[in-house]
Design a protein around this motif. Structure first.
Motif, short mmCIF file in Angstrom:
data_model
loop_
_atom_site.label_atom_id
_atom_site.label_comp_id
_atom_site.label_asym_id
_atom_site.label_seq_id
_atom_site.Cartn_x
_atom_site.Cartn_y
_atom_site.Cartn_z
N PHE A 12 48.90 104.17 52.81
CA PHE A 12 49.29 104.54 51.45
C PHE A 12 48.90 103.45 50.44
CE2 PHE A 12 52.52 104.18 48.08
CZ PHE A 12 52.30 105.39 47.42
N LEU A 13 49.09 102.17 50.84
CA LEU A 13 48.85 101.05 49.93
C LEU A 13 47.41 100.59 49.90
CD1 LEU A 13 51.99 98.84 50.72
CD2 LEU A 13 51.62 100.27 48.70
N TYR A 14 46.61 101.03 50.87
CA TYR A 14 45.26 100.48 51.03
C TYR A 14 44.44 100.56 49.75
CZ TYR A 14 40.67 99.60 53.10
OH TYR A 14 39.44 99.07 53.39
N ASP A 15 44.37 101.74 49.14
CA ASP A 15 43.54 101.92 47.94
C ASP A 15 44.09 101.16 46.74
OD1 ASP A 15 41.75 103.54 49.28
OD2 ASP A 15 42.84 105.39 48.79
N TYR A 16 45.39 100.84 46.76
CA TYR A 16 45.98 100.09 45.64
C TYR A 16 45.79 98.58 45.81
CZ TYR A 16 48.34 104.53 44.76
OH TYR A 16 48.61 105.85 44.50
N MET A 17 45.75 98.12 47.04
CA MET A 17 45.65 96.69 47.30
C MET A 17 44.21 96.17 47.21
SD MET A 17 48.69 95.42 47.80
CE MET A 17 49.29 96.58 46.54
N ARG A 18 43.22 97.01 47.54
CA ARG A 18 41.83 96.55 47.57
C ARG A 18 41.35 96.05 46.20
NH1 ARG A 18 38.50 97.45 51.68
NH2 ARG A 18 37.43 95.71 50.67
N PRO A 19 41.65 96.75 45.08
CA PRO A 19 41.22 96.21 43.78
C PRO A 19 41.86 94.85 43.47
CG PRO A 19 41.78 98.53 43.59
CD PRO A 19 42.24 98.10 44.93
N ILE A 20 43.13 94.67 43.85
CA ILE A 20 43.79 93.38 43.62
C ILE A 20 43.13 92.30 44.47
CG2 ILE A 20 45.99 92.14 43.72
CD1 ILE A 20 47.42 94.80 43.44
N GLU A 21 42.76 92.67 45.70
CA GLU A 21 42.06 91.75 46.59
C GLU A 21 40.75 91.27 45.93
OE1 GLU A 21 39.35 92.18 50.59
OE2 GLU A 21 41.19 93.39 50.45
N ALA A 22 40.01 92.21 45.34
CA ALA A 22 38.75 91.85 44.68
C ALA A 22 39.00 90.95 43.47
CB ALA A 22 38.01 93.13 44.27
N MET A 23 40.05 91.24 42.72
CA MET A 23 40.39 90.42 41.55
C MET A 23 40.73 88.98 41.94
SD MET A 23 42.74 93.13 39.43
CE MET A 23 43.44 91.80 38.45
N LEU A 24 41.32 88.82 43.12
CA LEU A 24 41.74 87.49 43.58
C LEU A 24 40.61 86.72 44.25
CD1 LEU A 24 45.29 88.31 44.99
CD2 LEU A 24 44.72 87.22 42.82
N GLY A 25 39.45 87.35 44.43
CA GLY A 25 38.30 86.64 44.97
C GLY A 25 37.98 86.93 46.42
N GLY A 26 38.56 87.97 46.98
CA GLY A 26 38.24 88.32 48.36
C GLY A 26 39.35 87.96 49.33
N LEU A 27 39.18 88.42 50.56
CA LEU A 27 40.24 88.30 51.57
C LEU A 27 40.53 86.84 51.92
CD1 LEU A 27 42.10 90.14 53.17
CD2 LEU A 27 40.43 90.11 55.02
N ALA A 28 39.49 86.00 52.03
CA ALA A 28 39.70 84.60 52.37
C ALA A 28 40.53 83.90 51.30
CB ALA A 28 38.36 83.89 52.56
N MET A 29 40.25 84.19 50.03
CA MET A 29 41.02 83.58 48.94
C MET A 29 42.45 84.11 48.92
SD MET A 29 41.20 81.41 46.58
CE MET A 29 39.48 80.92 46.49
N VAL A 30 42.63 85.38 49.25
CA VAL A 30 43.98 85.95 49.32
C VAL A 30 44.80 85.21 50.37
CG1 VAL A 30 45.29 87.99 50.06
CG2 VAL A 30 43.37 88.25 48.48
N ARG A 31 44.19 84.96 51.53
CA ARG A 31 44.89 84.23 52.59
C ARG A 31 45.23 82.81 52.14
NH1 ARG A 31 41.75 85.56 56.15
NH2 ARG A 31 42.95 87.19 57.21
N GLU A 32 44.32 82.18 51.42
CA GLU A 32 44.55 80.82 50.93
C GLU A 32 45.70 80.78 49.93
OE1 GLU A 32 43.67 76.78 51.12
OE2 GLU A 32 42.83 78.44 52.28
N ILE A 33 45.72 81.75 49.01
CA ILE A 33 46.81 81.82 48.03
C ILE A 33 48.13 82.05 48.74
CG2 ILE A 33 47.76 83.20 46.13
CD1 ILE A 33 44.84 83.77 45.29
N HIS A 34 48.12 82.91 49.75
CA HIS A 34 49.32 83.20 50.54
C HIS A 34 49.88 81.92 51.15
CE1 HIS A 34 51.83 86.25 52.49
NE2 HIS A 34 51.73 85.57 53.63
#
Length: 225
Positions: free
Chosen positions: A157-179
């Motif tokens: 359900f959340l997949y399509d909503y989270m992917r644009p935010i992931e792109a805005m944050l610079g990709g999956l590696a950057m998301v993990r770093e921010i986390h």
């Protein structure tokens, strides 16, 4: 000096406070494991160990618990009648007089200022910072979650909503770093929060530590002018 007993924290606020503490503890332990594996199961030919999967499961359970608690506490802050004293704390936050008095108190140069709300200005801004960090770590956590469970359920359900935010944050590696960075921010906040709670409880003698368990706090009776 006489003191008044006043009910400050509702049962919902107190229960969620301690449930949040448990969730953060579980998230910290399991998060460290998922980042730096510190336990290795005994070698076995049978596919029954799945230790990483178990740690990930508890991490996700605690993560969704933290999100649910945060949403509920946000609702209490804005809508609960008893929690109106938390909202009134904003008036103390924007008062230069209260700020000056609070700083003098922490420097042992004066008495604690009389507050209209529950939190002093430093507590208020600290909690705003904490909720900001929880919001960021929750969003980045959900982004990481949907990459493992995008086939169905909440992840799907959340997949399509989270992917644009992931792109805005610079990709999956950057998301993990921010986390990870925000996790350290929360871990730095916790000992400061505990120290200041003990400090105010001892110095103020108002039952600040007891209030988060019983809901009741003692207030000095200020003379009427």
């Amino acid at each position: 000096m006489k003191r008044d007993i006043e009910f400050e924290f509702s049962a919902g606020l107190r229960w969620t406070h301690w449930l949040r503490a448990i969730a953060i503890f579980v998230l910290t332990v399991t998060g460290f494991y998922l980042t730096y594996v510190f336990i290795a199961p005994e070698a076995s030919d049978e596919p029954i160990l799945f230790l990483n999967a178990k740690f990930r499961m508890w991490h996700e359970i605690a993560g969704f618990l933290l999100i649910a608690i945060t949403l509920f506490k946000t609702y209490l802050f804005f809508a609960d009648r008893i929690s109106s004293k938390e909202r009134v704390s904003f008036l103390d936050f924007v008062s230069p007089k209260v700020w000056f008095g609070q700083l003098k108190y922490y420097l042992f140069m004066g008495e604690h200022p009389q507050l209209r709300g529950v939190y002093n200005p430093l507590q208020f801004i600290a909690y705003v910072g904490l909720y900001t960090m929880i919001f960021i770590i929750s969003i980045t956590g959900l982004i990481l979650y949907v990459h493992s469970y995008q086939a169905g359920g909440i992840g799907g359900f959340l997949y399509d909503y989270m992917r644009p935010i992931e792109a805005m944050l610079g990709g999956l590696a950057m998301v993990r770093e921010i986390h990870h960075i925000v996790m350290w921010g929360i871990l730095i906040f916790l000992p400061i929060h505990i120290y200041m709670a003990i400090f105010n409880s001892i110095m103020g003698k108002e039952g600040s530590m007891d209030a988060i368990i019983s809901g009741y706090k003692f207030h000095k009776q200020h003379p009427k002018h």
